[in-house]
Design a protein around this motif. Structure first.
Motif, PDB file in Angstrom:
ATOM      1  N   SER A  62       0.641  -1.144  -0.197  1.00 18.56           N
ATOM      2  CA  SER A  62      -0.147   0.059  -0.124  1.00 18.56           C
ATOM      3  C   SER A  62       0.896   1.018  -0.001  1.00 18.56           C
ATOM      4  CB  SER A  62      -1.145   0.149   1.251  1.00 18.56           C
ATOM      5  OG  SER A  62      -1.788  -1.168   1.366  1.00 18.56           O
ATOM      6  N   ASP A  63       2.100   1.210  -0.008  1.00 17.63           N
ATOM      7  CA  ASP A  63       3.134   2.387   0.082  1.00 17.63           C
ATOM      8  C   ASP A  63       3.111   2.771  -1.232  1.00 17.63           C
ATOM      9  OD1 ASP A  63       4.963   3.978   0.842  1.00 17.63           O
ATOM     10  OD2 ASP A  63       6.293   2.925   1.487  1.00 17.63           O
ATOM     11  N   PHE A 100       5.423  -3.598 -10.505  1.00 18.63           N
ATOM     12  CA  PHE A 100       5.749  -4.254 -11.774  1.00 18.63           C
ATOM     13  C   PHE A 100       4.676  -5.187 -12.112  1.00 18.63           C
ATOM     14  CE2 PHE A 100       9.952  -2.888 -10.634  1.00 18.63           C
ATOM     15  CZ  PHE A 100      10.631  -2.676 -11.832  1.00 18.63           C
ATOM     16  N   PRO A 101       3.799  -4.773 -13.104  1.00 15.57           N
ATOM     17  CA  PRO A 101       2.792  -5.363 -13.375  1.00 15.57           C
ATOM     18  C   PRO A 101       3.216  -6.572 -14.744  1.00 15.57           C
ATOM     19  CG  PRO A 101       2.617  -3.315 -14.838  1.00 15.57           C
ATOM     20  CD  PRO A 101       3.689  -3.314 -13.668  1.00 15.57           C
ATOM     21  N   LEU A 102       2.932  -7.955 -14.298  1.00 15.77           N
ATOM     22  CA  LEU A 102       3.746  -8.704 -15.145  1.00 15.77           C
ATOM     23  C   LEU A 102       2.478  -9.520 -15.955  1.00 15.77           C
ATOM     24  CD1 LEU A 102       5.850 -10.510 -12.722  1.00 15.77           C
ATOM     25  CD2 LEU A 102       6.453  -8.358 -14.138  1.00 15.77           C
ATOM     26  N   GLN A 103       2.785  -9.319 -17.156  1.00 14.16           N
ATOM     27  CA  GLN A 103       1.700  -9.869 -18.379  1.00 14.16           C
ATOM     28  C   GLN A 103       2.403 -11.274 -18.526  1.00 14.16           C
ATOM     29  OE1 GLN A 103       2.655  -6.162 -19.990  1.00 14.16           O
ATOM     30  NE2 GLN A 103       0.704  -6.170 -20.965  1.00 14.16           N
ATOM     31  N   SER A 104       2.179 -12.229 -17.738  1.00 13.44           N
ATOM     32  CA  SER A 104       2.968 -13.374 -17.693  1.00 13.44           C
ATOM     33  C   SER A 104       2.090 -14.449 -18.580  1.00 13.44           C
ATOM     34  CB  SER A 104       3.123 -14.054 -16.344  1.00 13.44           C
ATOM     35  OG  SER A 104       1.910 -14.204 -15.488  1.00 13.44           O
ATOM     36  N   TYR A 105       2.900 -15.490 -18.964  1.00 12.59           N
ATOM     37  CA  TYR A 105       1.945 -16.649 -19.415  1.00 12.59           C
ATOM     38  C   TYR A 105       2.536 -18.060 -18.829  1.00 12.59           C
ATOM     39  CZ  TYR A 105       5.569 -15.333 -22.916  1.00 12.59           C
ATOM     40  OH  TYR A 105       6.748 -15.193 -23.594  1.00 12.59           O
ATOM     41  N   ARG A 106       1.924 -18.439 -18.037  1.00 11.94           N
ATOM     42  CA  ARG A 106       2.190 -19.882 -17.359  1.00 11.94           C
ATOM     43  C   ARG A 106       1.475 -20.999 -17.692  1.00 11.94           C
ATOM     44  NH1 ARG A 106       5.546 -19.032 -12.755  1.00 11.94           N
ATOM     45  NH2 ARG A 106       5.763 -16.960 -12.257  1.00 11.94           N
ATOM     46  N   VAL A 107       0.672 -20.747 -18.781  1.00 14.72           N
ATOM     47  CA  VAL A 107      -0.273 -21.824 -19.259  1.00 14.72           C
ATOM     48  C   VAL A 107      -0.303 -21.549 -20.816  1.00 14.72           C
ATOM     49  CG1 VAL A 107      -1.468 -22.081 -17.340  1.00 14.72           C
ATOM     50  CG2 VAL A 107      -2.578 -20.702 -19.187  1.00 14.72           C
ATOM     51  N   GLY A 108      -0.710 -22.682 -21.272  1.00 16.19           N
ATOM     52  CA  GLY A 108      -0.903 -22.757 -22.815  1.00 16.19           C
ATOM     53  C   GLY A 108       0.453 -23.344 -23.716  1.00 16.19           C
ATOM     54  N   ALA A 109       0.511 -22.840 -24.820  1.00 17.44           N
ATOM     55  CA  ALA A 109       1.532 -23.440 -25.793  1.00 17.44           C
ATOM     56  C   ALA A 109       3.107 -23.121 -25.340  1.00 17.44           C
ATOM     57  CB  ALA A 109       1.219 -23.395 -26.893  1.00 17.44           C
ATOM     58  N   TYR A 110       2.873 -21.922 -24.747  1.00 18.59           N
ATOM     59  CA  TYR A 110       4.449 -21.249 -24.423  1.00 18.59           C
ATOM     60  C   TYR A 110       4.538 -21.280 -22.967  1.00 18.59           C
ATOM     61  CZ  TYR A 110       3.159 -20.090 -29.130  1.00 18.59           C
ATOM     62  OH  TYR A 110       2.766 -20.289 -30.750  1.00 18.59           O
ATOM     63  N   VAL A 155      15.697  -0.837  -3.984  1.00 18.27           N
ATOM     64  CA  VAL A 155      16.648   0.169  -4.820  1.00 18.27           C
ATOM     65  C   VAL A 155      16.511   1.348  -3.874  1.00 18.27           C
ATOM     66  CG1 VAL A 155      16.888   1.485  -6.913  1.00 18.27           C
ATOM     67  CG2 VAL A 155      15.951  -0.858  -7.039  1.00 18.27           C
ATOM     68  N   ASN A 156      17.742   1.676  -3.390  1.00 12.75           N
ATOM     69  CA  ASN A 156      17.836   2.928  -2.474  1.00 12.75           C
ATOM     70  C   ASN A 156      16.641   3.146  -1.516  1.00 12.75           C
ATOM     71  OD1 ASN A 156      20.069   3.889  -3.965  1.00 12.75           O
ATOM     72  ND2 ASN A 156      18.706   4.798  -5.411  1.00 12.75           N
ATOM     73  N   GLY A 157      16.371   1.670  -0.910  1.00 18.40           N
ATOM     74  CA  GLY A 157      15.319   1.797  -0.030  1.00 18.40           C
ATOM     75  C   GLY A 157      13.940   1.642  -0.461  1.00 18.40           C
ATOM     76  N   VAL A 158      13.698   1.873  -1.744  1.00 16.58           N
ATOM     77  CA  VAL A 158      12.412   1.520  -2.404  1.00 16.58           C
ATOM     78  C   VAL A 158      12.136   0.100  -2.543  1.00 16.58           C
ATOM     79  CG1 VAL A 158      11.102   2.188  -4.056  1.00 16.58           C
ATOM     80  CG2 VAL A 158      12.699   3.762  -3.328  1.00 16.58           C
ATOM     81  N   LYS A 159      11.025  -0.579  -2.041  1.00 15.15           N
ATOM     82  CA  LYS A 159      10.979  -1.891  -2.325  1.00 15.15           C
ATOM     83  C   LYS A 159      10.033  -2.075  -3.625  1.00 15.15           C
ATOM     84  CE  LYS A 159      12.679  -3.601   1.190  1.00 15.15           C
ATOM     85  NZ  LYS A 159      11.989  -4.318   2.252  1.00 15.15           N
ATOM     86  N   LEU A 160      10.017  -3.297  -4.156  1.00 13.42           N
ATOM     87  CA  LEU A 160       9.541  -3.463  -5.258  1.00 13.42           C
ATOM     88  C   LEU A 160       8.207  -4.588  -5.070  1.00 13.42           C
ATOM     89  CD1 LEU A 160      12.486  -4.042  -7.645  1.00 13.42           C
ATOM     90  CD2 LEU A 160      11.441  -2.099  -6.916  1.00 13.42           C
ATOM     91  N   GLY A 169      -1.768   1.814  -4.343  1.00 12.72           N
ATOM     92  CA  GLY A 169      -1.306   2.846  -4.246  1.00 12.72           C
ATOM     93  C   GLY A 169       0.311   2.885  -4.728  1.00 12.72           C
ATOM     94  N   ALA A 170       0.752   1.823  -5.139  1.00 18.19           N
ATOM     95  CA  ALA A 170       1.937   1.739  -5.642  1.00 18.19           C
ATOM     96  C   ALA A 170       2.112   1.805  -6.995  1.00 18.19           C
ATOM     97  CB  ALA A 170       2.836   0.324  -5.323  1.00 18.19           C
ATOM     98  N   PRO A 171       2.674   3.048  -7.540  1.00 16.66           N
ATOM     99  CA  PRO A 171       2.400   3.131  -9.010  1.00 16.66           C
ATOM    100  C   PRO A 171       3.315   2.120  -9.911  1.00 16.66           C
ATOM    101  CG  PRO A 171       4.293   4.641  -8.222  1.00 16.66           C
ATOM    102  CD  PRO A 171       3.472   4.057  -7.071  1.00 16.66           C
TER     103      PRO A 171
END
Length: 279
Positions: A55-56, A62-72, A96-101, A128-130
């Motif tokens: 919430s900070d 990091f929005p991850l557009q992942s693919y863990r199912v399917g042909a790939y 990163v300089n104290g900023v969490k991911l 809240g995290a951009p």
């Protein structure tokens, strides 16, 4: 009789020892419960801290557009799993300089429409995290979201893929292609074939077949290969393998009829092992 007496003596001694162990274990049990309670409190505290981090507004999402199912799935699982492990490593070292991911995943199955949907769903951040950047590992999704990223001023990371012209940061200020792009990739391949032939000028009259994945990724290099074919006077034949690439018998039959000097394989996912088995 003496042996029996000795046996009874040792049995009684063992019984006394077991009774003592049970007694002392019971005496220490409240302490164990206290320790467990403390541990639970600590775990709750850590979970609360994790929620606070999510919430900070100072965290980076990091929005991850992942693919863990399917042909790939094999490619997507390895890449996005490794990316998450890297983010965890950075956080373990203080960020990163104290900023969490922070991050979350949205399943695309390597489908462009789902990738765009995931982009729109996650682009505004998380609690809240951009959003820091997108990283779809898909040429099609990268193409579809490039203008959106520019409009939203959300960096788009493309590692060894994406639009080649996005390399020009003056035109695409929010696109960050890392390492190779499709044009530099096939340019390096043609340079290698030229070296193997005794020089680029020796490619004249050679036949080169390109077996490519039937997706934006596979089609991306067709124009530059055609340009290089005219420049060095070799004959190039583009042969498409439809998604996902399980069936290639007819394509390799065409290659055998063509009898090329070289075959360039531009595959992805299951297409690659099938190509090696069918060749």
């Amino acid at each position: 009789m003496k042996l029996i007496k000795n046996l009874w003596f040792w049995l009684v001694l063992i019984a006394i020892a077991l009774a003592a162990i049970v007694f002392f274990t019971i005496q220490k049990k409240p302490n164990v419960n206290t320790a467990t309670s403390t541990t639970n409190q600590t775990s709750s505290s850590e979970a609360s801290t994790s929620t606070v981090q999510l919430s900070d507004s100072k965290a980076q999402y990091f929005p991850l557009q992942s693919y863990r199912v399917g042909a790939y799935a094999a490619a997507g699982t390895g890449f996005f799993g490794g990316f998450i492990d890297y983010l965890k490593l950075i956080n373990a070292k203080g960020g990163v300089n104290g900023v969490k991911l922070v991050w979350s995943e949205c399943e695309t199955e390597y489908v462009v429409e789902k990738g765009v949907e995931c982009y729109e769903r996650m682009k505004n951040g998380l609690n809240g995290a951009p959003a820091a950047a997108t990283n779809p590992l898909s040429v099609g999704i990268a193409y579809a979201t490039l203008e959106r990223s520019t409009k939203d001023k959300l960096p788009l990371i493309t590692i060894n893929h994406g639009r080649t012209d996005s390399t020009d940061g003056r035109v695409f200020p929010y696109a960050f292609p890392l390492q190779l792009n499709p044009y530099s990739e096939v340019s390096a391949i043609i340079n290698y074939l030229g070296q193997q032939s005794g020089g680029l000028d020796h490619l004249k009259g050679k036949k080169i077949a390109v077996l490519y994945h039937g997706s934006p990724y596979g089609k991306e290099t067709i124009p530059v290969l055609d340009i290089l074919a005219k420049k060095y006077n070799f004959e190039v034949t583009h042969i498409e393998v439809p998604h996902p690439g399980n069936e290639q018998q007819s394509q390799w039959l065409n290659i055998r009829r063509l009898q090329p000097d070289w075959v360039i394989l531009r595959g992805f996912g299951v297409m690659n092992p099938v190509a090696l088995k069918t060749a």
